[in-house]
Scaffold this motif. Structure first.
Motif, mmCIF file in Angstrom:
data_model
loop_
_atom_site.group_PDB
_atom_site.id
_atom_site.type_symbol
_atom_site.label_atom_id
_atom_site.label_comp_id
_atom_site.label_asym_id
_atom_site.label_seq_id
_atom_site.Cartn_x
_atom_site.Cartn_y
_atom_site.Cartn_z
ATOM 1 N N SER A 1 12.931 -1.808 -4.202
ATOM 2 C CA SER A 1 13.429 -1.081 -5.379
ATOM 3 C C SER A 1 13.141 -1.844 -6.663
ATOM 4 C CB SER A 1 14.915 -0.760 -5.239
ATOM 5 O OG SER A 1 15.689 -1.934 -5.189
ATOM 6 N N LEU B 1 7.816 3.912 -1.501
ATOM 7 C CA LEU B 1 7.101 3.031 -2.403
ATOM 8 C C LEU B 1 5.593 3.123 -2.169
ATOM 9 C CD1 LEU B 1 7.147 0.829 -4.576
ATOM 10 C CD2 LEU B 1 7.440 -0.846 -2.740
ATOM 11 N N LEU C 1 4.553 6.114 -4.155
ATOM 12 C CA LEU C 1 5.271 6.367 -5.401
ATOM 13 C C LEU C 1 4.338 6.765 -6.546
ATOM 14 C CD1 LEU C 1 8.101 6.414 -6.639
ATOM 15 C CD2 LEU C 1 7.740 4.043 -7.319
ATOM 16 N N VAL D 1 17.094 3.670 -8.465
ATOM 17 C CA VAL D 1 16.120 3.398 -7.412
ATOM 18 C C VAL D 1 16.724 2.447 -6.398
ATOM 19 C CG1 VAL D 1 13.780 2.609 -6.937
ATOM 20 C CG2 VAL D 1 14.306 3.658 -9.161
ATOM 21 N N CYS E 1 16.491 0.919 -2.071
ATOM 22 C CA CYS E 1 15.734 0.730 -0.833
ATOM 23 C C CYS E 1 16.711 0.176 0.201
ATOM 24 C CB CYS E 1 14.532 -0.192 -1.068
ATOM 25 S SG CYS E 1 14.965 -1.870 -1.559
ATOM 26 N N ALA F 1 9.544 -0.947 -7.376
ATOM 27 C CA ALA F 1 9.454 0.459 -7.780
ATOM 28 C C ALA F 1 10.030 0.661 -9.177
ATOM 29 C CB ALA F 1 10.186 1.345 -6.775
ATOM 30 N N VAL G 1 13.230 4.510 -2.023
ATOM 31 C CA VAL G 1 11.813 4.208 -1.870
ATOM 32 C C VAL G 1 11.444 3.622 -0.506
ATOM 33 C CG1 VAL G 1 11.387 3.999 -4.349
ATOM 34 C CG2 VAL G 1 12.029 1.958 -3.045
#
Length: 109
Positions: free
Chosen positions: A66, A40, A43, A58, A60, A69, A21
């Motif tokens: 994350s 993100l 998203l 997920v 990042c 997200a 993300v």
């Protein structure tokens, strides 16, 4: 919220869908092979690109984005799992990272 360590995720990859993300510029700089970039910031508009009916992982940079997200995806009914420490921890643990721009990645669901 469900979470997984990078080492446990590495044991599952590449058979599981991993969503990164981070923003596209960050992703193009370095990424985990086989991941799909869904920033993100976009998203909510990309939910149709996320596999349904199976867990999605997920990540990042280090874990902050994350978490947000993953929480959002769970609220939307997805089976989402946060990757602890993100790509930073992935790299520190010796797992493969690709460097440089990714122009087009086909079939990386």
């Amino acid at each position: 919220m469900k979470s997984i360590s990078v080492n446990d995720l590495a044991a599952l990859a590449p058979e599981v869908p991993i969503i990164d993300v981070r923003e596209a510029e960050e992703y193009n700089e370095a990424n985990v092979p086989g991941t799909r970039n869904l920033p993100l910031s976009r998203l909510s508009h990309s939910l149709g690109d996320i596999p349904i009916g199976r867990a999605v992982y997920v990540m990042c940079a280090s874990g902050g984005r994350s978490v947000r997200a993953t929480a959002h995806l769970v609220e939307q009914g997805y089976d989402a799992v946060n990757v602890l420490g993100g790509i930073t921890e992935w790299y520190r643990n010796g797992h493969p990272v690709s460097y440089g721009p990714v122009l087009y990645r086909r079939g990386s669901d």
